[in-house]
Design a protein around this motif. Structure first.
Motif, PDB file in Angstrom:
ATOM      1  N   PHE A   1      23.192  71.408   0.326  1.00  0.00           N
ATOM      2  CA  PHE A   1      22.584  70.942   1.572  1.00  0.00           C
ATOM      3  C   PHE A   1      21.086  71.248   1.620  1.00  0.00           C
ATOM      4  O   PHE A   1      20.317  70.474   2.206  1.00  0.00           O
ATOM      5  CB  PHE A   1      23.297  71.565   2.772  1.00  0.00           C
ATOM      6  N   LEU A   2      20.673  72.371   1.012  1.00  0.00           N
ATOM      7  CA  LEU A   2      19.238  72.657   0.958  1.00  0.00           C
ATOM      8  C   LEU A   2      18.504  71.603   0.142  1.00  0.00           C
ATOM      9  O   LEU A   2      17.383  71.198   0.488  1.00  0.00           O
ATOM     10  CB  LEU A   2      19.002  74.048   0.367  1.00  0.00           C
ATOM     11  N   ALA A   3      19.133  71.142  -0.931  1.00  0.00           N
ATOM     12  CA  ALA A   3      18.530  70.079  -1.739  1.00  0.00           C
ATOM     13  C   ALA A   3      18.406  68.786  -0.939  1.00  0.00           C
ATOM     14  O   ALA A   3      17.522  67.961  -1.198  1.00  0.00           O
ATOM     15  CB  ALA A   3      19.357  69.845  -2.998  1.00  0.00           C
ATOM     16  N   PHE A   4      19.280  68.621   0.047  1.00  0.00           N
ATOM     17  CA  PHE A   4      19.275  67.416   0.884  1.00  0.00           C
ATOM     18  C   PHE A   4      18.389  67.571   2.119  1.00  0.00           C
ATOM     19  O   PHE A   4      18.219  66.618   2.881  1.00  0.00           O
ATOM     20  CB  PHE A   4      20.722  67.098   1.309  1.00  0.00           C
ATOM     21  N   THR A   5      17.819  68.745   2.310  1.00  0.00           N
ATOM     22  CA  THR A   5      17.020  69.025   3.506  1.00  0.00           C
ATOM     23  C   THR A   5      15.906  68.015   3.757  1.00  0.00           C
ATOM     24  O   THR A   5      15.690  67.610   4.911  1.00  0.00           O
ATOM     25  CB  THR A   5      16.434  70.452   3.427  1.00  0.00           C
ATOM     26  N   PRO A   6      15.160  67.577   2.727  1.00  0.00           N
ATOM     27  CA  PRO A   6      14.088  66.604   3.003  1.00  0.00           C
ATOM     28  C   PRO A   6      14.584  65.358   3.729  1.00  0.00           C
ATOM     29  O   PRO A   6      13.901  64.861   4.634  1.00  0.00           O
ATOM     30  CB  PRO A   6      13.549  66.267   1.607  1.00  0.00           C
ATOM     31  N   TRP A   7      15.756  64.881   3.366  1.00  0.00           N
ATOM     32  CA  TRP A   7      16.245  63.667   4.035  1.00  0.00           C
ATOM     33  C   TRP A   7      16.848  63.994   5.402  1.00  0.00           C
ATOM     34  O   TRP A   7      16.833  63.166   6.299  1.00  0.00           O
ATOM     35  CB  TRP A   7      17.263  62.922   3.176  1.00  0.00           C
ATOM     36  N   ILE A   8      17.370  65.198   5.559  1.00  0.00           N
ATOM     37  CA  ILE A   8      17.838  65.615   6.890  1.00  0.00           C
ATOM     38  C   ILE A   8      16.667  65.590   7.870  1.00  0.00           C
ATOM     39  O   ILE A   8      16.800  65.138   9.017  1.00  0.00           O
ATOM     40  CB  ILE A   8      18.470  67.022   6.829  1.00  0.00           C
ATOM     41  N   VAL A   9      15.511  66.050   7.425  1.00  0.00           N
ATOM     42  CA  VAL A   9      14.306  66.016   8.260  1.00  0.00           C
ATOM     43  C   VAL A   9      13.944  64.574   8.599  1.00  0.00           C
ATOM     44  O   VAL A   9      13.568  64.267   9.736  1.00  0.00           O
ATOM     45  CB  VAL A   9      13.136  66.723   7.542  1.00  0.00           C
ATOM     46  N   VAL A  10      14.070  63.678   7.619  1.00  0.00           N
ATOM     47  CA  VAL A  10      13.788  62.256   7.850  1.00  0.00           C
ATOM     48  C   VAL A  10      14.723  61.687   8.911  1.00  0.00           C
ATOM     49  O   VAL A  10      14.298  60.964   9.825  1.00  0.00           O
ATOM     50  CB  VAL A  10      13.924  61.459   6.534  1.00  0.00           C
ATOM     51  N   VAL A  11      16.008  62.005   8.804  1.00  0.00           N
ATOM     52  CA  VAL A  11      16.990  61.497   9.766  1.00  0.00           C
ATOM     53  C   VAL A  11      16.674  61.991  11.171  1.00  0.00           C
ATOM     54  O   VAL A  11      16.709  61.222  12.143  1.00  0.00           O
ATOM     55  CB  VAL A  11      18.418  61.920   9.348  1.00  0.00           C
ATOM     56  N   ILE A  12      16.376  63.270  11.291  1.00  0.00           N
ATOM     57  CA  ILE A  12      16.063  63.844  12.610  1.00  0.00           C
ATOM     58  C   ILE A  12      14.784  63.237  13.173  1.00  0.00           C
ATOM     59  O   ILE A  12      14.700  62.885  14.352  1.00  0.00           O
ATOM     60  CB  ILE A  12      15.951  65.375  12.519  1.00  0.00           C
ATOM     61  N   THR A  13      13.788  63.093  12.322  1.00  0.00           N
ATOM     62  CA  THR A  13      12.506  62.554  12.762  1.00  0.00           C
ATOM     63  C   THR A  13      12.623  61.121  13.253  1.00  0.00           C
ATOM     64  O   THR A  13      11.968  60.712  14.219  1.00  0.00           O
ATOM     65  CB  THR A  13      11.472  62.625  11.620  1.00  0.00           C
ATOM     66  N   ASN A  14      13.470  60.332  12.569  1.00  0.00           N
ATOM     67  CA  ASN A  14      13.608  58.911  12.902  1.00  0.00           C
ATOM     68  C   ASN A  14      14.936  58.639  13.597  1.00  0.00           C
ATOM     69  O   ASN A  14      15.568  57.595  13.380  1.00  0.00           O
ATOM     70  CB  ASN A  14      13.498  58.058  11.635  1.00  0.00           C
ATOM     71  N   PHE A  15      15.355  59.554  14.449  1.00  0.00           N
ATOM     72  CA  PHE A  15      16.666  59.450  15.080  1.00  0.00           C
ATOM     73  C   PHE A  15      16.807  58.179  15.909  1.00  0.00           C
ATOM     74  O   PHE A  15      17.873  57.558  15.943  1.00  0.00           O
ATOM     75  CB  PHE A  15      16.919  60.666  15.968  1.00  0.00           C
ATOM     76  N   LEU A  16      15.751  57.749  16.581  1.00  0.00           N
ATOM     77  CA  LEU A  16      15.836  56.565  17.436  1.00  0.00           C
ATOM     78  C   LEU A  16      16.115  55.310  16.614  1.00  0.00           C
ATOM     79  O   LEU A  16      16.910  54.461  17.016  1.00  0.00           O
ATOM     80  CB  LEU A  16      14.538  56.400  18.238  1.00  0.00           C
ATOM     81  N   GLN A  17      15.475  55.188  15.437  1.00  0.00           N
ATOM     82  CA  GLN A  17      15.746  54.041  14.576  1.00  0.00           C
ATOM     83  C   GLN A  17      17.176  54.095  14.074  1.00  0.00           C
ATOM     84  O   GLN A  17      17.851  53.073  13.967  1.00  0.00           O
ATOM     85  CB  GLN A  17      14.781  54.018  13.383  1.00  0.00           C
ATOM     86  N   PHE A  18      17.631  55.288  13.770  1.00  0.00           N
ATOM     87  CA  PHE A  18      19.007  55.474  13.290  1.00  0.00           C
ATOM     88  C   PHE A  18      20.001  55.006  14.346  1.00  0.00           C
ATOM     89  O   PHE A  18      20.953  54.294  14.055  1.00  0.00           O
ATOM     90  CB  PHE A  18      19.226  56.944  12.963  1.00  0.00           C
ATOM     91  N   ASP A  19      19.752  55.381  15.600  1.00  0.00           N
ATOM     92  CA  ASP A  19      20.657  55.000  16.676  1.00  0.00           C
ATOM     93  C   ASP A  19      20.642  53.489  16.895  1.00  0.00           C
ATOM     94  O   ASP A  19      21.669  52.872  17.130  1.00  0.00           O
ATOM     95  CB  ASP A  19      20.260  55.727  17.955  1.00  0.00           C
ATOM     96  N   GLY A  20      19.448  52.874  16.808  1.00  0.00           N
ATOM     97  CA  GLY A  20      19.350  51.443  17.035  1.00  0.00           C
ATOM     98  C   GLY A  20      20.054  50.625  15.967  1.00  0.00           C
ATOM     99  O   GLY A  20      20.667  49.599  16.261  1.00  0.00           O
ATOM    100  N   SER A  21      20.009  51.057  14.720  1.00  0.00           N
ATOM    101  CA  SER A  21      20.608  50.292  13.635  1.00  0.00           C
ATOM    102  C   SER A  21      22.119  50.441  13.583  1.00  0.00           C
ATOM    103  O   SER A  21      22.789  49.733  12.837  1.00  0.00           O
ATOM    104  CB  SER A  21      20.000  50.723  12.296  1.00  0.00           C
ATOM    105  N   THR A  22      22.672  51.367  14.352  1.00  0.00           N
ATOM    106  CA  THR A  22      24.129  51.528  14.403  1.00  0.00           C
ATOM    107  C   THR A  22      24.694  51.197  15.778  1.00  0.00           C
ATOM    108  O   THR A  22      25.815  51.585  16.099  1.00  0.00           O
ATOM    109  CB  THR A  22      24.528  52.963  14.016  1.00  0.00           C
ATOM    110  N   SER A  23      23.911  50.491  16.584  1.00  0.00           N
ATOM    111  CA  SER A  23      24.354  50.174  17.946  1.00  0.00           C
ATOM    112  C   SER A  23      25.586  49.285  17.965  1.00  0.00           C
ATOM    113  O   SER A  23      26.353  49.283  18.925  1.00  0.00           O
ATOM    114  CB  SER A  23      23.218  49.497  18.715  1.00  0.00           C
TER     115      SER A  23
END
Length: 544
Positions: A253-275
């Protein structure tokens, strides 16, 4: 026990034949089915452009040809690998970059054709066979018999073919799930024997877990299933094995941390694309859809749940799966059945329970349930392998017949799929081949659409099917377009009622539905050419 000596040779011959057939169908007619909405987004990410840039450049109310789409659907030197990752991070953070990075290199070597990009998934799908073999050897110990039956079932599983021929990351996800699970079991086995290489094996698990996470976010549910399994088999004690597992998982999971930060940062886009997952369906439809998804593991003739054939086969496969899980839990070691049951249940519950309680269709996407499908296939594999090796000749004959019927179901499904131009998995682009045929029949057609909802991806999907004579007029924000009078047929792709009515009013024309399904409508403007001069843009054009 003469059958025990003869059966392995026959089974291995059957596996070789099934593998050859499986490889053939994976690469056969790769471009025959519609290159659908989601796949066009794969090509968009490979190109390095974002949907925002595309909308600025071609959704501008100007007449364009299908060649205008190629720039945004192919590998090009204007954008680099960093642009591919950046476009995912800003617009599609729910899709980690591993598959798209591989796909960009692949397309750079083999070209941008539909066959070329889908062949990557077909090639990756072949890794399922050694992966499931390894997993079964670790799970069922020395039983080669179970591993070989697993390969046979995977080779003719229709759900595997669906994603082996799609330019998306899901077949790679299946491979990473199998490899990650096998590496976990190997690490646990070596840990229990106190062998020296256990640090290396836990390191392999951490790496494969990180790769799985970088392939698809829902690998997190698989990691939870692994954690529950490790803790339960350790009798809920914090022993050395559990500590080693937690350290390896933490490293993954630490190796995946950079993308976890991306997901959190762009949470609104994530929510919109899965509406779309919030769509409400009656409970009856939800349950019927789950049962239909279950049968697609074994047979898939592209039928919907309204087809009467499903009322015959669904109870049969539901019984087979239910009995397989019961037989597994009743006859195998708890470390075996617990692993398979957690793989089936844990990834599915977070999708199915919210749909039942709050409503939605998260669990109706087969691709999200792929870990559970793999668990079900392992349970059925154990049942068949055990019964095919039964001492009773009568029982062996019964289960040989059942195995034969499963093989026939898979092969028939492969044959039907290989000749189809669309499939249920194309979802919102299912009707695009028919829409394209309607438009292609016109002498000088013009297709009008906007970038709202599913229209953006479906316009790109249609660009692969429409003839060069078809031209496009793409607008932003549903503005009334300026329609030239040089076209014989004007089509509207899935306009809103307000936008369509406004066009009818401004051009004093009528519209007629030519195609419609659950996802969108194709309209045609009628009586337009006799009245086009009434629109303000033609007021200054002198009559001939």
């Amino acid at each position: 026990m003469r059958h025990l000596k003869l059966a392995p040779n026959r089974l291995r011959f059957l596996i070789v034949v099934l593998l050859m057939i499986s490889v053939f169908f994976r690469f056969f007619n790769l471009d025959s089915k519609v290159y659908w909405h989601d796949e066009t987004f794969t090509s968009l990410r490979i190109s390095g452009y974002t949907a925002t840039e595309v909308k600025q450049q071609i959704f501008n109310g100007r007449i364009i040809t299908k060649e205008s789409f190629a720039k945004f659907q192919s590998y090009n030197m204007e954008k680099g690998l960093s642009d591919t990752i950046k476009s995912l991070a800003t617009e599609d953070p729910q899709h980690p970059p591993l598959y798209y990075v591989i796909a960009r290199f692949w397309v750079g070597i083999f070209g941008n054709s539909v066959t070329a990009i889908r062949s990557l998934s077909a090639l990756i799908s072949l890794l399922i066979f050694p992966s499931v073999y390894w997993l079964c050897r670790e799970l069922f110990k020395a039983s080669v018999w179970v591993s070989e039956v697993a390969i046979a079932l995977m080779a003719i599983s229709p759900i595997h073919l669906v994603y082996a021929q799609e330019a998306r990351e899901y077949i790679l996800w299946m491979v990473t799930i199998l490899v990650c699970s096998a590496s976990l079991l190997r690490a646990l086995r070596l840990e229990s024997k106190d062998q020296a290489p256990r640090i290396l094996t836990w390191g392999i698990y951490a790496i494969t877990l990180a790769l799985s996470l970088y392939t698809f976010l829902l690998s997190g549910f698989v990691a939870v299933a692994h954690g529950i399994y490790v803790i339960a088999t350790a009798r809920f004690k914090l022993n050395r094995t559990v500590k080693a597992y937690f350290l390896a998982s933490l490293a993954g999971f630490l190796a995946f941390t950079p993308w976890i930060v991306v997901v959190i940062t762009n949470f609104l886009q994530f929510d919109g694309s899965t509406s779309w997952t919030k769509m409400q369906l009656p409970l009856e439809i939800l349950i019927k859809s789950w049962l239909l998804q279950l049968t697609r593991i074994f047979i898939d003739l592209n039928f919907g749940f309204e087809n009467q054939f499903n009322y015959v086969i669904t109870p049969i496969f539901l019984t087979l799966v239910g009995y397989s899980i019961y037989f597994l839990c009743r006859t195998s070691n708890y470390k075996v059945w617990l692993f398979i049951v957690t793989l089936i249940v844990i990834p599915a519950l977070p999708l199915m329970l919210p749909d039942l309680i709050f409503g939605g269709i998260r669990s109706l996407s087969d691709r999200y349930l792929l870990p559970s499908y793999l668990g079900i296939q392992l349970a059925v594999t154990y049942l068949l392998a055990t019964q095919l090796d039964n001492e009773s000749l009568f029982r062996r004959r019964i289960w040989q017949t059942i195995m034969g019927l499963l093989i026939i179901c898979g092969l028939v499904s492969y044959g039907v799929s290989s000749q189809a131009e669309t499939w249920w998995s194309k979802v919102i682009s299912y009707g695009n081949p028919q829409v394209a045929k309607i438009i292609n029949q016109a002498a000088r057609p013009l297709l009008i659409s906007d970038a709202s909802g599913i229209n953006y991806g479906n316009v790109f999907s249609l660009s692969y099917l429409l003839q060069p004579k078809v031209q496009f007029l793409l607008v932003k924000d549903q503005t009334v377009p300026n329609i030239p009078n040089e076209f014989t047929d004007i089509f509207l792709l899935n306009p809103s009622d307000i936008w369509r009515n406004q066009i009818e009013t401004d051009y004093q024309c009528t519209t007629k539905v030519l195609y419609g399904d659950n996802h969108y409508l194709l309209w045609k403007l009628e009586n337009l050419h006799s009245l086009h001069w009434k629109h303000p843009i033609f007021a200054k054009i002198p009559s001939e």
